[in-house]
Structure formats: C-alpha cells, structure tokens
Design an enzyme around this catalytic site. Structure first.
Site, mmCIF file in Angstrom:
data_model
loop_
_atom_site.group_PDB
_atom_site.id
_atom_site.type_symbol
_atom_site.label_atom_id
_atom_site.label_comp_id
_atom_site.label_asym_id
_atom_site.label_seq_id
_atom_site.Cartn_x
_atom_site.Cartn_y
_atom_site.Cartn_z
ATOM 1 N N ARG A 34 0.724 -1.016 -0.003
ATOM 2 C CA ARG A 34 -0.085 0.110 -0.030
ATOM 3 C C ARG A 34 0.814 1.278 -0.101
ATOM 4 N NH1 ARG A 34 -5.191 -1.225 3.764
ATOM 5 N NH2 ARG A 34 -6.524 -2.196 2.222
ATOM 6 N N LYS A 191 -18.693 -17.279 4.043
ATOM 7 C CA LYS A 191 -20.189 -17.116 4.337
ATOM 8 C C LYS A 191 -21.117 -16.322 3.342
ATOM 9 C CE LYS A 191 -20.039 -17.422 9.519
ATOM 10 N NZ LYS A 191 -20.518 -16.605 10.796
ATOM 11 N N GLY A 348 -8.643 -8.541 0.769
ATOM 12 C CA GLY A 348 -7.556 -8.957 1.623
ATOM 13 C C GLY A 348 -7.005 -10.481 1.456
ATOM 14 N N GLY A 371 -12.426 -3.820 2.103
ATOM 15 C CA GLY A 371 -14.117 -3.621 2.182
ATOM 16 C C GLY A 371 -14.542 -2.698 0.863
#
Ligand code: 3PG
Length: 390
Positions: A34, A191, A348, A371
C-alpha cells in the site's frame, strides 16, 4: 472528479488522504504494497510544486490515542519507498507545515486517534481543511468510510483523485461497468451472509458466477445435498434458492463445485479425500474444491473475456486446502499473460492467496482495497469517491 492533472499545485499544501493501513509485526511493516502504491501520487504532487501532507488512519483505535497504532511505525518504510525524508507530525499545525522545506513530505498522526474522525465531525473537517489548500484523495481502500478525512474535508477544499484512486476506479469500471464480455465473477469466502448484496448486484452484471469456499456449501445444501460437518448457513437455504432462481431468470449461470476436498479435521496436513459434491461423508467437512471443479472453472475462463475475483475457493491458508484457489488463479494468470483474459482481483484474502500462489503480478489489476472493493462490487456508492466533486 478531477485528477492531479487538473489542479494547479504550485506552492500549495496538498492534503493527501492515503491508506497506509499496512500489516506490522514487531514494530516493522511486513507488507509495503500500500505504501508503494501511493508513491506516484506523492512524487507527482512534489513535481508539480505542491507540498504533500499525508492523512491516514491506522488500525481501529476507537477515537483514542493508542501508542501501538501510531503511524510513526510507517515512517522508515515511507522514506525507503519515496527515497526522501518524511516529517512526522503528531500535532499538525499550519505554521509548522508552512515552515517545512518546499520539498518536504509530511505525515500526520493517525486520524482515528480523535473520535471526531469516524463521526465525520465538521469541526475536525474544518481543522484538517485549515492545514492545506487542496485535498487529494488517494485512498480508494478507505473510500467506503464517510469520515472527516475522507469526505468531510473534501467538501471544504478544491479536491481531486490521486493516481491510485483514479487507477482503481478506472480498472474496476473496466471490469464491471463496461467490461469485455463474457464476464465471470469468482466469489468465494466463508459465508453467504456477508456476500448477499454482492451476489444480488453481480447477477445483473456478469454472465457467470463461480461460487467457492464455505459459501458454496450453503448453495449445495440448498439443493438438498448433505454437506456433512461443513461450514454451512442452513438458515440461508431459502435465500440461496432465491438467488439461484433470480440468476436463472437473468441468464446468469451459477457454477458450484462438482467435486470437493473433504477432511475430518481442519488442520494443516489433515488427511484429505476428494469426493463428488453429493458424496460428502457425514463426519467430514468440505475444505476445498476438487480437481474436476477446477477444470470446469478453467473451461469457463476459456469462454470468458473478463474475470473479476473476490474470495478464495477453499481454506487456502491451510495446506492442502489451497490447491483449487492456487490452480484456478494460475490458469487465470496464464490466460492473462497470453492476452486472452482481463483479470481483476481484490480483497485481503484474495490478494494474499494470489501472492502466495505467486501469480498476483500476472493479473491485469490487483486492487489495494478490501472492504471498499467489496462495496464497489456490490454496486454501492463509496462516500469518499462521491465527495470528490472537484
Ligand atoms: C482497509 O484496510 O481495508 C482499510 O484501511 C479500511 O480499514 P477499516 O476497515 O478499519 O475502515
């Protein structure tokens, strides 16, 4: 929105929101990706005669100064990557910024040390705005947060997107907004409940969705398949069936694993067995997709022009359950290198898997976001991007 090319930066203090929320172990940055990716923006600002003042968060200190979450730890890596000195300011003030040499790069302490940051308190936005003349947002990966340093300050100053922000938005628009078709989305992860919005949006936009990871178990169970002791959200069976029906309606193919790798325990080196998806022993759990499934995914890639990837196909962190993710990633990477496929990945876990498989560099584009990448793929407006009105 404007880019750096649209701005006159000469003699100006450029407040630059970056995301240097990097992994740190024993006081050292362990992955500088990053930091490397914001370099073009910082060098561009300097070459246009601007003075970059970097604003960033680090971790989740909940509005308190937490010494282990000081951004000071990133200074040596920033200096190494930028090849120049970085001045760290715990308590920034305009006079000190003005007094710094014209070619200085200034890093301000963790914006989340104040509770006003996440509350997007106008007082903090005004304070930040008083520190600079122009606001540049280069933190695509924090653009899903409506905070003082991402949105509040943008509303108070002339603003623009940094190079990385512009690159991210361009690559994602190319992959999902106006892609070369057919488009395949690979959606994995544990999930279904965390990916409902994503699946809902993708059904309208892509031609095939490859479902992997624990999510696939819920879809298999919804078809009446016994998934044994596998991770499975049984309460979402109806939802999974609705998603499948809606996809069929819209002509979007959903691909589930044909064969799966199962084990009785989830641990490294566990005794693993490959079985058809319908033959999972009742005392075993699905931990990866099998080789037939991988071959099937390869065939789908053959027909595709674009692949957009979020989420691993199996429990890749633990061997031998990395195989499907690595093999499918390798196929996608090879096809990309042959010029046959545009491949975009983010998140990630996904990027960690591609790095471990040694193929991240062979993808067309790897997003720096977790996210924010997911929310963008869900079709949501990212407040940090929306605030860049120019
Ligand atoms: C990230 O690491 O994805 C970004 O820096 C956002 O961090 P956050 O989830 O703590 O807002």
């Amino acid at each position: 929105w404007n880019t750096l090319d649209d701005m006159d930066l000469s003699g100006k203090v450029v407040l630059t929101r970056v995301d240097i929320n990097v992994p740190v172990e024993d006081g050292k940055v362990t992955d500088a990706t990053r930091i490397e990716r914001i370099k073009p923006t910082i060098t561009d600002i300097l070459s246009k005669g601007g003075k970059p003042v970097l604003l960033a968060h680090f971790g989740r200190p909940k509005g308190q100064p937490v010494p282990e979450m000081s951004l000071r730890v990133t200074v040596p890596t920033l200096e190494q990557v930028l090849g120049r000195e970085v001045t760290f300011m715990e308590r920034p003030d305009r006079a000190a910024i003005d007094a710094a040499p014209d070619d200085a790069v200034i890093l301000v302490e963790n914006t989340r040390f104040s509770p006003m940051e996440e509350a997007n308190d106008p007082k903090m936005a005004q304070f930040l705005a008083s520190l600079g003349d122009v606001f540049c947002n280069d933190a695509f990966s924090a653009a899903h947060r409506a905070h003082a340093s991402t949105t509040g300050v943008a509303e108070l100053l002339p603003n623009c997107a940094g190079r990385l922000m512009a690159e991210e938005l361009g690559a994602l628009e190319k992959a999902l907004g106006s892609p070369d078709r057919p488009v395949v989305a690979v959606v994995g992860g544990a999930k279904v409940s965390t990916k409902l919005d994503l699946l809902g949006n993708l059904i309208d936009k892509v031609d095939v969705i490859v479902i992997g990871g624990g999510m696939a178990n819920t879809f298999l169970a919804a078809q009446g398949i016994d998934v044994g002791k596998s991770l499975c959200e049984h309460d979402l069976a109806d939802t999974a069936r609705e998603i499948a029906a809606k996809a069929a309606d819209k002509g979007c193919e959903i691909l589930l694993p044909r064969d799966v790798v199962v084990a009785k325990e989830f641990k490294a080196g566990a005794e693993a067995q490959t079985v058809m998806a319908g033959d999972v022993p009742s005392d075993a759990m699905i931990l990866d997709a099998g080789p037939d499934s991988v071959a099937h995914i390869g065939q789908v890639f053959e027909r595709a022009k674009t692949v957009i990837w979020n989420g691993p196909l199996g429990a890749f962190e633990i061997e031998p359950f990395h195989k499907a993710t690595f093999a499918a990633a390798k196929t996608a990477a090879e096809m990309t290198q042959a010029g046959d496929l545009i491949t975009v990945a983010g998140g990630g876990d996904t990027v960690a898997a591609l790095n471990q498989a040694g193929v991240a560099g062979d993808f067309t584009y790897i997003s720096s976001a977790g996210g924010a990448f997911l929310e963008w793929m869900e079709g949501k407006t990212l407040p940090g991007v929306a605030a860049l009105g120019g």
